[in-house]
Design a protein around this motif. Structure first.
Motif, PDB file in Angstrom:
ATOM      1  N   ARG A 133     -20.296   1.515   4.603  1.00 24.35           N
ATOM      2  CA  ARG A 133     -19.363   0.467   5.027  1.00 24.35           C
ATOM      3  C   ARG A 133     -20.086  -0.716   5.652  1.00 24.35           C
ATOM      4  N   LYS A 134     -19.487  -1.896   5.498  1.00 23.84           N
ATOM      5  CA  LYS A 134     -20.053  -3.112   6.082  1.00 23.84           C
ATOM      6  C   LYS A 134     -20.235  -2.949   7.580  1.00 23.84           C
ATOM      7  N   VAL A 199      -6.083   5.849  -1.566  1.00 27.52           N
ATOM      8  CA  VAL A 199      -4.969   4.990  -1.978  1.00 27.52           C
ATOM      9  C   VAL A 199      -5.472   3.689  -2.585  1.00 27.52           C
ATOM     10  N   MET A 200      -6.630   3.194  -2.140  1.00 26.63           N
ATOM     11  CA  MET A 200      -7.173   1.963  -2.713  1.00 26.63           C
ATOM     12  C   MET A 200      -7.647   2.174  -4.150  1.00 26.63           C
ATOM     13  N   ALA A 206      -3.795   1.274 -10.797  1.00 24.97           N
ATOM     14  CA  ALA A 206      -2.413   0.940 -11.136  1.00 24.97           C
ATOM     15  C   ALA A 206      -2.216  -0.564 -11.337  1.00 24.97           C
ATOM     16  N   GLY A 207      -3.295  -1.328 -11.222  1.00 27.76           N
ATOM     17  CA  GLY A 207      -3.190  -2.771 -11.412  1.00 27.76           C
ATOM     18  C   GLY A 207      -2.609  -3.494 -10.208  1.00 27.76           C
ATOM     19  N   ILE A 208      -2.719  -2.886  -9.044  1.00 28.38           N
ATOM     20  CA  ILE A 208      -2.211  -3.479  -7.807  1.00 28.38           C
ATOM     21  C   ILE A 208      -3.376  -4.102  -7.046  1.00 28.38           C
ATOM     22  N   ASP A 209      -3.188  -5.302  -6.548  1.00 31.51           N
ATOM     23  CA  ASP A 209      -4.211  -5.932  -5.726  1.00 31.51           C
ATOM     24  C   ASP A 209      -4.380  -5.099  -4.454  1.00 31.51           C
ATOM     25  N   VAL A 348     -16.258   1.031  -4.906  1.00 28.65           N
ATOM     26  CA  VAL A 348     -14.907   0.797  -4.398  1.00 28.65           C
ATOM     27  C   VAL A 348     -14.946  -0.060  -3.137  1.00 28.65           C
ATOM     28  N   LEU A 349     -15.866   0.225  -2.234  1.00 31.76           N
ATOM     29  CA  LEU A 349     -15.990  -0.585  -1.016  1.00 31.76           C
ATOM     30  C   LEU A 349     -16.328  -2.031  -1.362  1.00 31.76           C
ATOM     31  N   SER A 350     -17.142  -2.223  -2.385  1.00 35.11           N
ATOM     32  CA  SER A 350     -17.501  -3.581  -2.818  1.00 35.11           C
ATOM     33  C   SER A 350     -16.263  -4.325  -3.327  1.00 35.11           C
ATOM     34  N   LYS A 351     -15.418  -3.652  -4.086  1.00 35.32           N
ATOM     35  CA  LYS A 351     -14.205  -4.283  -4.598  1.00 35.32           C
ATOM     36  C   LYS A 351     -13.255  -4.664  -3.459  1.00 35.32           C
ATOM     37  N   LEU A 352     -13.358  -3.912  -2.361  1.00 34.73           N
ATOM     38  CA  LEU A 352     -12.506  -4.197  -1.208  1.00 34.73           C
ATOM     39  C   LEU A 352     -13.157  -5.170  -0.229  1.00 34.73           C
ATOM     40  N   GLY A 353     -14.383  -5.594  -0.524  1.00 36.22           N
ATOM     41  CA  GLY A 353     -15.105  -6.475   0.375  1.00 36.22           C
ATOM     42  C   GLY A 353     -15.554  -5.773   1.638  1.00 36.22           C
ATOM     43  N   MET A 354     -15.732  -4.445   1.568  1.00 40.09           N
ATOM     44  CA  MET A 354     -16.052  -3.665   2.758  1.00 40.09           C
ATOM     45  C   MET A 354     -17.413  -3.002   2.681  1.00 40.09           C
TER      46      MET A 354
END
Length: 357
Positions: A133-134, A199-200, A206-209, A348-354
């Protein structure tokens, strides 16, 4: 275990990479054994060479969690079974070092027990997450230890209250996509943690931001469940083992789980994310580690001992009694698995900016 085509699923569950990182697999420099053929004690590197008599003294399993939780229970069941079956000729004890989402125990083990082949460490998935994590809460990771064996698997679950209007995962996610501000997910750990990532990952599939997801974190799974049942959240992301009692009592409905395929027993009727069309998987493992430069003889000893343990009827009974899925991997395969899970969590953390830069 089934393979998938998605990058993170393959990263989590396949075993196609050879373990080449010295940080994970090196046995390091070895010290000269004492004249009596046994390992010496008290100096740096003193236990890096184990004798054929290993273990020569009691074994301590360090648990980075409080007494009574799932991780502590795993360690105590492991110690009890090793003692009862006489697979280890020395007593096996448990020592708790809670705090910091497993980071306190991890730091203590790496810095204080780095030359002690008679101390082992039993953590779970957060030791991977917390390093990546960041806002990393740990300067250490699995790469600072020697993986010995993966023991059990637990999986994420999306849970709603029994009186919820949501009868299936699809209807919940459709509402989240259309009106994300109206759906709150509760979880028993903070952003970037296991509950959050489950959940992320599902939202991304699911194509949800994922940045639109409302996620409220609580100190543990218990308060998060209370929030769900009290109407303060519309859905809960948690481990399936934590939801088991509430599912059996009829208080909640489990919509789906993050396992690669359907589980047995009490969970046999629960669909997976994959079979519902969301190609995401996540496993919360619990496993055993030694010091990074553990002597090859000691590594080989635990490789054989844990393999024998997992084949025993007593261990199988404990898995069933505690609702654990057998997740056994030997030292080499566990090391590969950790590298692969590291890659998916980082993605996944990268996609979340984390993710840590």
């Amino acid at each position: 275990m089934k393979q998938t085509t998605k990058k993170w699923t393959a990263a989590l569950l396949s075993g196609v990479l050879a373990l080449t990182l010295a940080a994970c697999g090196s046995t390091g420099s070895q010290s000269k054994p004492a004249d009596n053929g046994q390992s010496t004690t008290g100096s740096a590197g003193s236990e890096q060479t184990a004798s054929s008599n290993y273990p020569e003294k009691p074994i301590t399993i360090v648990v980075p969690a409080d007494v009574g939780g799932g991780l502590d229970t795993t360690a105590r069941v492991l110690a009890q079974t090793l003692n009862n079956t006489s697979l280890v000729k020395q007593p096996v004890n448990v020592e708790n070092k809670p705090g910091g989402g497993q980071t306190t125990g991890l730091t203590h083990f790496i810095t204080n027990d780095k030359n002690n082949s008679h101390k082992l460490f039993l953590p779970s998935t957060p030791i991977v997450i917390n390093y990546l994590r960041k806002e990393a809460s740990s300067p250490y990771s699995y790469a600072d230890m020697k993986p010995l064996a993966k023991l059990t698997n637990d999986y994420g679950a999306i849970v709603v209250a029994a009186n919820s209007k949501y009868q299936d995962l699809k209807s919940l996610l459709e509402d989240v996509k259309q009106n994300p501000q109206n759906i709150t997910f509760a979880g028993g750990s903070g952003p970037g943690s296991m509950d959050h990532l489950v959940v992320m990952m599902l939202a991304i599939e699911a194509g949800i931001d994922p940045t639109t997801i409302k996620y409220n974190s609580y100190d543990s799974g218990g308060p998060a469940m209370v929030a769900l049942l009290g109407g303060h959240a519309q859905a809960l992301t948690t481990g399936i083992s934590e939801a088991k009692a509430y599912m059996e009592s009829g208080d909640v409905r489990v919509l789906a789980i993050s396992a690669p395929e359907r589980l047995d027993g009490a969970f046999k009727d629960l669909p997976t994310f994959k079979e519902l069309g969301y190609d995401a998987e996540f496993v919360n493992w619990r496993g055993l580690f030694g010091v990074k430069d553990m002597a090859p003889e000691a590594v080989a000893y635990w490789d054989q001992t844990i393999k024998t343990l997992t084949e025993s009827e007593e261990w199988k009974k404990q898995l069933e009694l505690n609702g654990w899925e057998d997740g056994y991997l030997n030292s080499e395969d566990f090391a590969k698995f950790l590298q692969e899970q590291d890659a998916v969590i980082k993605e996944v953390l990268s996609k979340l900016g984390m993710a840590k830069e």
